[in-house]
Enzyme design. Structure first.
Site, short mmCIF file in Angstrom:
data_model
loop_
_atom_site.label_atom_id
_atom_site.label_comp_id
_atom_site.label_asym_id
_atom_site.label_seq_id
_atom_site.Cartn_x
_atom_site.Cartn_y
_atom_site.Cartn_z
CD GLU A 228 -3.03 -0.84 0.31
OE1 GLU A 228 -3.15 -0.14 -0.40
OE2 GLU A 228 -3.78 -2.02 0.49
CB CYS A 262 -1.54 7.00 1.18
SG CYS A 262 -2.85 6.12 1.90
P1 NAP Z 1 8.23 5.27 4.80
O1 NAP Z 1 9.45 6.25 5.15
O2 NAP Z 1 8.11 4.39 3.65
O3 NAP Z 1 7.85 4.45 6.10
C1 NAP Z 1 7.14 3.51 6.18
C2 NAP Z 1 7.49 2.30 6.91
O4 NAP Z 1 8.48 1.82 6.34
C3 NAP Z 1 8.11 2.90 8.31
O5 NAP Z 1 7.83 1.93 9.33
C4 NAP Z 1 9.59 2.95 7.98
O6 NAP Z 1 10.44 2.79 9.13
C5 NAP Z 1 9.72 1.83 7.15
N1 NAP Z 1 11.01 1.90 6.23
C6 NAP Z 1 11.27 3.05 5.37
N2 NAP Z 1 12.48 2.51 4.72
C7 NAP Z 1 12.85 1.26 4.72
C8 NAP Z 1 13.31 0.41 4.30
N3 NAP Z 1 14.49 0.70 3.44
N4 NAP Z 1 13.59 -0.89 4.73
C9 NAP Z 1 12.53 -1.30 5.62
N5 NAP Z 1 11.52 -0.58 6.32
C10 NAP Z 1 11.83 0.71 5.90
O7 NAP Z 1 6.89 6.10 4.51
P2 NAP Z 1 6.66 7.55 5.02
O8 NAP Z 1 7.34 8.55 4.04
O9 NAP Z 1 6.94 7.80 6.50
O10 NAP Z 1 4.93 7.59 4.83
C11 NAP Z 1 4.30 7.97 3.85
C12 NAP Z 1 4.05 7.38 2.63
O11 NAP Z 1 3.39 6.17 2.93
C13 NAP Z 1 3.41 8.05 1.61
O12 NAP Z 1 3.96 7.81 0.23
C14 NAP Z 1 2.22 7.58 1.60
O13 NAP Z 1 1.36 7.99 0.35
C15 NAP Z 1 2.49 6.36 2.01
N6 NAP Z 1 1.29 5.56 2.47
C16 NAP Z 1 0.28 4.76 1.79
C17 NAP Z 1 -0.87 4.37 2.35
C18 NAP Z 1 -1.65 3.52 1.44
O14 NAP Z 1 -2.55 2.74 1.98
N7 NAP Z 1 -1.53 3.22 0.38
C19 NAP Z 1 -1.30 4.63 3.51
C20 NAP Z 1 -0.52 5.59 4.33
C21 NAP Z 1 0.74 6.16 3.68
P3 NAP Z 1 11.11 3.96 9.85
O15 NAP Z 1 10.11 4.80 10.45
O16 NAP Z 1 11.93 3.38 10.95
O17 NAP Z 1 12.09 4.66 8.46
#
Ligand code: NAP
Length: 454
Positions: A228, A262
């Site tokens: 997602e 999102c």
């Molecule tokens: P993110 O950086 O991807 O973080 C999400 C999760 O992934 C966190 O637990 C983060 O851990 C972990 N993570 C990040 N990089 C990683 C890696 N290389 N290896 C393993 N785990 C990793 O997302 P964000 O920027 O905080 O959140 C916003 C994004 O999420 C936006 O793009 C939004 O649109 C999307 N989103 C999508 C949905 C949906 O249902 N489609 C819902 C909500 C949000 P850490 O915090 O420790 O870095």
């Protein structure tokens, strides 16, 4: 990055939590695997009692749970309460309907019998984001626990207290140790957990970058994933739209959760006939927000989730302007402590501008003027993302026809996107794959097992 509560309202560090060491991680994996062997044999009634009790606790102690969301990622307190209520509704929904969704299906065959059972597959691993700290994990945990799987969650590092609160909630509701496990782990340990043979499936909600890393690792291990990811949802206003409703919805769609959703409305695509009036009214409404303490009930503009998120978003706006976009509203940090960004509108974004294809995760609206409906559809689909979208028209048949031509997982007519336990949620293209919520969400990590009698 450490697991840390840093209040974005004033950037104070409130609490820090140590990461799991290798021995603790192994112990938690072993506990989850052992729990699965018992949990898979429980019936729906037993599982359902745990989830229903968790939902009741959330409702009884809404303020306690909501306050942690606001403290850790800055959401307006009324919206935090709404998130707690929605999470409870998801737990109840699967408690009530899982048995029906997973009922054995008898196939019509010429001889003997053939039945498809829905069996659990094992320990699942979820990597979850901070923007809806309980809702995101409820929609992963509830269906999977009801299906007889057990779950382990690596939550975002900026919401550790919410992560612990949800784990305690499940324990208090009677889930056996290992049914729901919170993991404060590093990125290297994420890879290690994905590689572990006891993990049978992986779900991630977050950015494209994290999704690509986690999906690749799971793919290397031949493990099923759901993703997602981000979105840049189009908000299409056709010439026969109810303008007042469209403007009100545009503000709600862009500004809910301080723009950090999102499925937030991100690209406002308005046909020429209404474009000037829409923009003038939208701009006036976007200028009318009151920043302040997100715990206070009269605050309407919350901080972003962190200082880092604010700096990145300001950079993205600056880069868009450097590539020719016009800033008609906001565009700057608000002059006060905390991670506050003024509601912003950019226009004149041409296809060569990076903004044209990027997601803006905060209160930044991209405004596009198009000659007609066909141009609106083409522009909506000219995106690497395919999550949600909205179409505004007083002619519902027409809006449906337009909706059918939008390449996304969800389209909402005459309203911004929303989420409800009984509606499937998910996207296509770079917004990911698989569905959460509804009957579809519980089918992702089950074994559709054929039992054939000769
Ligand atoms: P993110 O950086 O991807 O973080 C999400 C999760 O992934 C966190 O637990 C983060 O851990 C972990 N993570 C990040 N990089 C990683 C890696 N290389 N290896 C393993 N785990 C990793 O997302 P964000 O920027 O905080 O959140 C916003 C994004 O999420 C936006 O793009 C939004 O649109 C999307 N989103 C999508 C949905 C949906 O249902 N489609 C819902 C909500 C949000 P850490 O915090 O420790 O870095």
């Amino acid at each position: 990055m450490a697991y840390q509560t840093k209040n974005p309202f004033d950037n104070s560090i409130v609490a820090t939590f140590p990461e799991c060491d290798a021995a603790a991680l192994e112990a938690r994996l072993a506990q989850a695997a052992a729990c699965y062997e018992a949990w898979r044999t429980t019936g729906f009634a037993e599982r359902s009692a745990v989830l229903a009790r968790a939902a009741a606790i959330l409702r009884e102690r809404t303020d306690e749970f909501a306050t942690l969301i606001t403290l850790e990622m800055g959401k307006l307190i009324a919206q935090s309460r709404g998130e707690v209520a929605l999470s409870a509704a998801i737990l109840d929904y699967y408690a009530q309907h899982a048995e029906r969704f997973l009922a054995p299906e008898t196939l019509s065959v010429e001889t003997g019998t053939a039945v498809v059972e829905s069996a659990p597959i094992g320990v699942l691993f979820g990597v979850e984001p901070w923007n809806y700290p309980y809702y995101q994990i409820a929609r992963f945990a509830a269906p999977n626990l009801m299906a007889g799987n057990v779950v382990m969650v690596k939550h975002a590092s900026n919401v550790p207290q919410c992560a612990l609160a949800f784990e305690r909630l499940m324990q208090e509701a009677g889930a056996p140790a290992g049914a729901y496990t919170n993991l404060f782990i590093s990125k290297d340990q994420v890879a290690q957990v994905i590689d572990d043979p006891r993990i049978r499936g992986v779900a991630l909600t977050g950015s494209e970058a994290a999704g690509a890393v986690v999906a690749a690792r799971a793919g290397h291990n031949l493990k099923k994933t759901t993703m997602e990811l981000g979105g840049s949802d189009a908000f299409i206003v056709l010439k026969d739209a109810d303008l007042e409703r469209a403007v009100k919805s545009a503000v709600m769609g862009r500004m809910g959760n301080a723009g950090q959703a999102c499925t937030a409305s991100k690209r406002f695509i308005v046909v020429e006939a209404l474009a000037d009036r829409f923009l003038a009214q939208f701009q006036a409404a976007m200028a009318g927000f009151t920043p302040g303490d997100p715990m206070a009930k009269d605050t309407t503009l919350a901080p972003l989730s962190s200082e880092e998120a604010l700096v990145n978003l300001l950079d993205q706006v600056e880069r868009s302007v450097a590539h020719g976009a016009r800033l008609v509203q906001g565009g700057a940090r608000i002059d006060r402590p905390g991670a506050f960004m003024a509601p912003t509108i950019l226009t004149d974004i041409d296809p060569a501008n990076p903004a044209y294809k990027e997601e803006f995760f905060g209160p930044v609206a991209l405004f596009f003027r198009v000659p007609d409906e066909e141009a609106a559809i083409a522009l909506a689909n000219d995106s690497p993302f395919g999550l949600g979208g909205s179409v505004f028209s007083t002619d519902i048949d027409r809006a449906r026809r337009v909706a059918s031509r939008i390449d996304t997982g969800m389209v909402f007519i005459n309203r911004p996107a929303s989420s409800s336990p009984d509606l499937p949620f998910g996207g296509i293209k770079n917004s990911g794959y698989g569905r959460e919520l509804s009957g579809a969400g519980i089918q992702e990590f089950v074994n559709k097992k054929l039992i054939r009698v000769a």
